[in-house]
Motif scaffolding. Structure first.
Motif, PDB file in Angstrom:
ATOM      1  N   ALA A 119       0.768  -1.365  -0.072  1.00 29.66           N
ATOM      2  CA  ALA A 119      -0.025   0.104   0.069  1.00 29.66           C
ATOM      3  C   ALA A 119       1.114   1.340  -0.025  1.00 29.66           C
ATOM      4  O   ALA A 119       0.707   2.053  -0.662  1.00 29.66           O
ATOM      5  CB  ALA A 119      -0.848  -0.138   1.241  1.00 29.66           C
ATOM      6  N   HIS A 120       2.062   1.271   0.706  1.00 33.76           N
ATOM      7  CA  HIS A 120       2.863   2.406   0.833  1.00 33.76           C
ATOM      8  C   HIS A 120       3.533   2.692  -0.661  1.00 33.76           C
ATOM      9  O   HIS A 120       3.758   3.683  -0.951  1.00 33.76           O
ATOM     10  CB  HIS A 120       4.035   2.121   1.867  1.00 33.76           C
ATOM     11  N   GLU A 121       3.922   1.383  -1.361  1.00 33.01           N
ATOM     12  CA  GLU A 121       4.671   1.753  -2.611  1.00 33.01           C
ATOM     13  C   GLU A 121       3.704   2.042  -3.623  1.00 33.01           C
ATOM     14  O   GLU A 121       3.895   2.740  -4.671  1.00 33.01           O
ATOM     15  CB  GLU A 121       5.066   0.407  -3.134  1.00 33.01           C
ATOM     16  N   ALA A 122       2.200   1.930  -3.136  1.00 37.90           N
ATOM     17  CA  ALA A 122       1.304   2.136  -4.321  1.00 37.90           C
ATOM     18  C   ALA A 122       0.607   3.491  -4.192  1.00 37.90           C
ATOM     19  O   ALA A 122      -0.237   4.047  -4.785  1.00 37.90           O
ATOM     20  CB  ALA A 122       0.286   1.188  -4.312  1.00 37.90           C
ATOM     21  N   ARG A 123       1.195   4.190  -3.033  1.00 35.25           N
ATOM     22  CA  ARG A 123       0.513   5.467  -2.749  1.00 35.25           C
ATOM     23  C   ARG A 123       0.953   6.655  -4.069  1.00 35.25           C
ATOM     24  O   ARG A 123       1.780   6.268  -4.819  1.00 35.25           O
ATOM     25  CB  ARG A 123       1.306   6.312  -1.543  1.00 35.25           C
ATOM     26  N   SER A 124       0.123   7.410  -4.367  1.00 34.00           N
ATOM     27  CA  SER A 124       0.150   8.219  -5.528  1.00 34.00           C
ATOM     28  C   SER A 124      -0.567   9.770  -5.295  1.00 34.00           C
ATOM     29  O   SER A 124      -1.625   9.643  -4.712  1.00 34.00           O
ATOM     30  CB  SER A 124      -0.095   7.480  -6.794  1.00 34.00           C
ATOM     31  N   PHE A 125      -0.127  10.356  -5.783  1.00 36.08           N
ATOM     32  CA  PHE A 125      -0.783  11.912  -6.069  1.00 36.08           C
ATOM     33  C   PHE A 125      -0.496  12.540  -7.368  1.00 36.08           C
ATOM     34  O   PHE A 125       0.624  12.870  -7.543  1.00 36.08           O
ATOM     35  CB  PHE A 125      -0.150  12.676  -4.909  1.00 36.08           C
ATOM     36  N   THR A 126      -1.370  12.609  -8.114  1.00 30.91           N
ATOM     37  CA  THR A 126      -1.703  13.132  -9.573  1.00 30.91           C
ATOM     38  C   THR A 126      -2.419  14.328  -9.598  1.00 30.91           C
ATOM     39  O   THR A 126      -3.292  14.448  -8.866  1.00 30.91           O
ATOM     40  CB  THR A 126      -1.837  12.079 -10.493  1.00 30.91           C
ATOM     41  N   SER A 127      -2.216  15.153 -10.631  1.00 33.54           N
ATOM     42  CA  SER A 127      -3.175  16.059 -10.881  1.00 33.54           C
ATOM     43  C   SER A 127      -3.179  16.442 -12.279  1.00 33.54           C
ATOM     44  O   SER A 127      -2.495  15.926 -13.231  1.00 33.54           O
ATOM     45  CB  SER A 127      -2.442  17.480 -10.292  1.00 33.54           C
ATOM     46  N   ARG A 128      -4.383  16.874 -12.833  1.00 34.63           N
ATOM     47  CA  ARG A 128      -4.761  16.909 -14.068  1.00 34.63           C
ATOM     48  C   ARG A 128      -5.506  18.251 -14.468  1.00 34.63           C
ATOM     49  O   ARG A 128      -6.547  18.603 -13.493  1.00 34.63           O
ATOM     50  CB  ARG A 128      -5.602  15.898 -14.636  1.00 34.63           C
ATOM     51  N   ARG A 129      -5.125  19.299 -15.295  1.00 36.79           N
ATOM     52  CA  ARG A 129      -5.765  20.559 -15.644  1.00 36.79           C
ATOM     53  C   ARG A 129      -7.089  20.224 -16.254  1.00 36.79           C
ATOM     54  O   ARG A 129      -7.157  19.512 -17.408  1.00 36.79           O
ATOM     55  CB  ARG A 129      -4.942  21.412 -16.231  1.00 36.79           C
ATOM     56  N   LEU A 130      -8.008  20.906 -15.823  1.00 40.02           N
ATOM     57  CA  LEU A 130      -9.436  20.806 -16.496  1.00 40.02           C
ATOM     58  C   LEU A 130      -9.561  22.027 -17.221  1.00 40.02           C
ATOM     59  O   LEU A 130      -9.065  22.797 -17.032  1.00 40.02           O
ATOM     60  CB  LEU A 130     -10.550  20.506 -15.469  1.00 40.02           C
ATOM     61  N   ALA A 131     -10.750  22.011 -18.366  1.00 40.86           N
ATOM     62  CA  ALA A 131     -10.868  22.938 -19.095  1.00 40.86           C
ATOM     63  C   ALA A 131     -11.633  24.147 -18.649  1.00 40.86           C
ATOM     64  O   ALA A 131     -11.572  25.265 -19.152  1.00 40.86           O
ATOM     65  CB  ALA A 131     -11.787  22.733 -20.366  1.00 40.86           C
ATOM     66  N   ASN A 132     -12.183  23.873 -17.196  1.00 44.47           N
ATOM     67  CA  ASN A 132     -12.904  24.974 -16.664  1.00 44.47           C
ATOM     68  C   ASN A 132     -12.086  25.877 -15.703  1.00 44.47           C
ATOM     69  O   ASN A 132     -12.652  26.410 -14.841  1.00 44.47           O
ATOM     70  CB  ASN A 132     -14.186  24.501 -16.027  1.00 44.47           C
ATOM     71  N   GLY A 133     -10.744  25.811 -15.744  1.00 37.86           N
ATOM     72  CA  GLY A 133     -10.133  26.648 -14.863  1.00 37.86           C
ATOM     73  C   GLY A 133      -9.916  25.905 -13.416  1.00 37.86           C
ATOM     74  O   GLY A 133      -9.277  26.426 -12.699  1.00 37.86           O
ATOM     75  N   LEU A 134     -10.182  24.553 -13.350  1.00 40.39           N
ATOM     76  CA  LEU A 134      -9.871  23.719 -12.055  1.00 40.39           C
ATOM     77  C   LEU A 134      -8.614  22.683 -12.561  1.00 40.39           C
ATOM     78  O   LEU A 134      -8.461  22.572 -13.392  1.00 40.39           O
ATOM     79  CB  LEU A 134     -11.045  23.044 -11.806  1.00 40.39           C
ATOM     80  N   THR A 135      -8.116  22.171 -11.204  1.00 43.00           N
ATOM     81  CA  THR A 135      -7.376  21.253 -11.463  1.00 43.00           C
ATOM     82  C   THR A 135      -7.894  19.906 -10.519  1.00 43.00           C
ATOM     83  O   THR A 135      -8.203  20.321  -9.309  1.00 43.00           O
ATOM     84  CB  THR A 135      -5.972  21.599 -10.853  1.00 43.00           C
ATOM     85  N   ARG A 136      -7.773  18.761 -11.083  1.00 42.27           N
ATOM     86  CA  ARG A 136      -8.294  17.606 -10.476  1.00 42.27           C
ATOM     87  C   ARG A 136      -7.076  16.753  -9.803  1.00 42.27           C
ATOM     88  O   ARG A 136      -6.188  16.390 -10.545  1.00 42.27           O
ATOM     89  CB  ARG A 136      -8.943  16.825 -11.442  1.00 42.27           C
TER      90      ARG A 136
END
Length: 448
Positions: free
Chosen positions: A230-247
């Motif tokens: 579980a520790h090795e599988a931890r992740s934090f990703t981001s993706r810009r959305l078209a409406n000025g938000l970031t997911r």
């Protein structure tokens, strides 16, 4: 004299005729060789010629298909079904060709030559593709760096599965690779690729198959192995959305998930209505505001030492489990099941409020939250320890937490002679291996 000159002239003429005949023969051979080369080229065109010819043919065919669709009222239902099926196959083939070219460009280092990653480099040449599609393509390109992923790369390049599904497999394998031996990894590659190439399996079912397989792997390992995975599988990703938000997408281990859930279910996320101004925020907006509030307090503290605890958790477990006398688990109010070791580790860094039960499940104690190192103690520890005290670690003091060398759950006091700075990674390591330390003045000695 005249006869001699005549004979000499005839000899020269003879030589010139011989040289001319030889040169003509050479040119005939060159011409014949060129003719053979051109003939072979016409029979075996260059790859670039084949690529261009195929694309031209495809464009012409699509133009004809569009013209037919314009008169779609005259198409029969079977024509519509067949057309959709063949267009789907064409889309898969187009995606395969696109991936193959992207893979070759990446292997040659073309994106890096202009200072771009694969996604940005492809976006300049394929602006009609979304960032999500480009990200999926990049995920499979990255997977190609490992020879163990050849079956996945070939499946996408041959058009047996789209890059979208290949990316799901690639990202799952990236999480499993640190904790699997090559033989076990190859087995999961085959399972996942076979599922991704099966048209009868929907995207949702593919996700379910992968999650089930990962869960099966977790269940067959011991507790420490599961926590490591579980520790090795931890992740934090981001993706810009078209409406000025970031997911942001977070995959958090159980203990960390409990802390995050503790934030978004705390009083900070409760409606803040007053008689004059009702709280019109949605539940998701309140949870975001709670998370942002906690994050802001930790990153904007002017003294560098936040005075608030890192999280508040209410955990129910038996006293014997907490003290490590038996093997058991704790249950948070949001439903996470934590091992006793995870609870003891969280006791060092969160505002833990244990509801301790006796043998008959009666509540023995609710409270004992005042055990965190004070801001003054943390400043003193930073001056004394100058960073993580684990041997060989160079993490600076600002990124460390105060650890009880005699665990708080075992009756340890929050005193300078029982506190030592540890980074997050070594704090977890110390709790997993139940390591002890001695503090002699300003020196901390770990028994590793």
């Amino acid at each position: 004299m005249g006869d001699e000159l005549l004979a000499e002239a005839r000899a020269v003429e003879h030589v010139e005729r011989a040289e001319a005949a030889w040169w003509a023969a050479v040119m005939d051979e060159v011409e014949e060789s060129l003719r053979e080369v051109l003939q072979q080229a016409s029979q075996s065109p260059l790859p670039a010629q084949v690529l261009e010819a195929g694309l031209v043919t495809a464009r012409r065919g699509m133009a004809q298909a569009r013209a037919a669709v314009q008169d779609r009222a005259r198409l029969l239902e079977d024509d519509l079904r067949g057309g959709l099926t063949r267009l789907g196959e064409l889309s898969l083939a187009t995606g395969a060709a696109l991936f193959a070219l992207a893979l070759e460009a990446s292997a040659r280092g073309l994106p890096g030559q202009s200072g771009f990653g694969v996604v940005d480099w492809l976006a300049q040449r394929c602006p009609w593709l979304s960032r999500s599609e480009l990200g999926d393509m990049d995920a499979v390109v990255r997977a190609a760096r490992s020879g163990l992923n050849i079956p996945l790369v070939e499946a996408v390049a041959q058009g047996r599965t789209p890059a979208r599904r290949g990316a799901v497999v690639a990202r799952a394998l990236a999480k499993l690779s640190p904790v699997l031996d090559p033989e076990g990894y190859e087995a999961f590659v085959k399972i996942f690729v076979d599922a991704a190439c099966d048209p009868a399996i929907t995207d949702a079912v593919l996700h379910e198959i992968i999650e089930t397989a990962i869960k099966a792997l977790l269940d067959e390992k011991d507790k420490q192995r599961r926590e490591k995975l579980a520790h090795e599988a931890r992740s934090f990703t981001s993706r810009r959305l078209a409406n000025g938000l970031t997911r942001f997408t977070i995959d958090a281990p159980e203990a960390d998930a409990a802390v995050l859930n503790g934030i978004v279910t705390s009083k900070l996320a409760a409606p803040a209505s007053t008689d004059d101004a009702p709280d019109l925020r949605s539940a998701t907006q309140r949870r975001y505001d709670a998370f942002r509030s906690v994050l802001g307090r930790g990153t904007t503290c002017p003294t560098g030492t936040p005075t608030m605890p890192r999280a508040t958790l209410v955990i129910t477990m038996r006293l014997s489990d907490l003290l490590g006398q038996t093997r058991g688990a704790g249950l948070t109010t949001t439903g996470e099941v934590l091992s006793a070791g995870q609870v003891r580790r969280l006791a060092c860094e969160a505002e833990l409020v244990p509801a301790v039960l006796g043998t008959e499940s009666e509540i023995l104690d609710v409270g004992r939250e005042h055990r965190l190192a004070t801001p003054a103690q943390v400043r003193a520890l930073r001056l004394r320890d100058k960073g993580c005290t684990f041997p060989g670690c160079t993490v600076p003091p600002e990124w460390c937490i105060a650890h009880h060398t005699i665990w708080w759950s075992r009756g340890g006091a929050t005193d300078m002679d029982t506190l030592a700075l540890l980074c997050e990674r070594h704090h977890t390591h110390v709790h997993q291996h139940d390591l002890e330390a001695e503090i002699n003045g300003s020196h901390v000695t770990w028994h590793v």
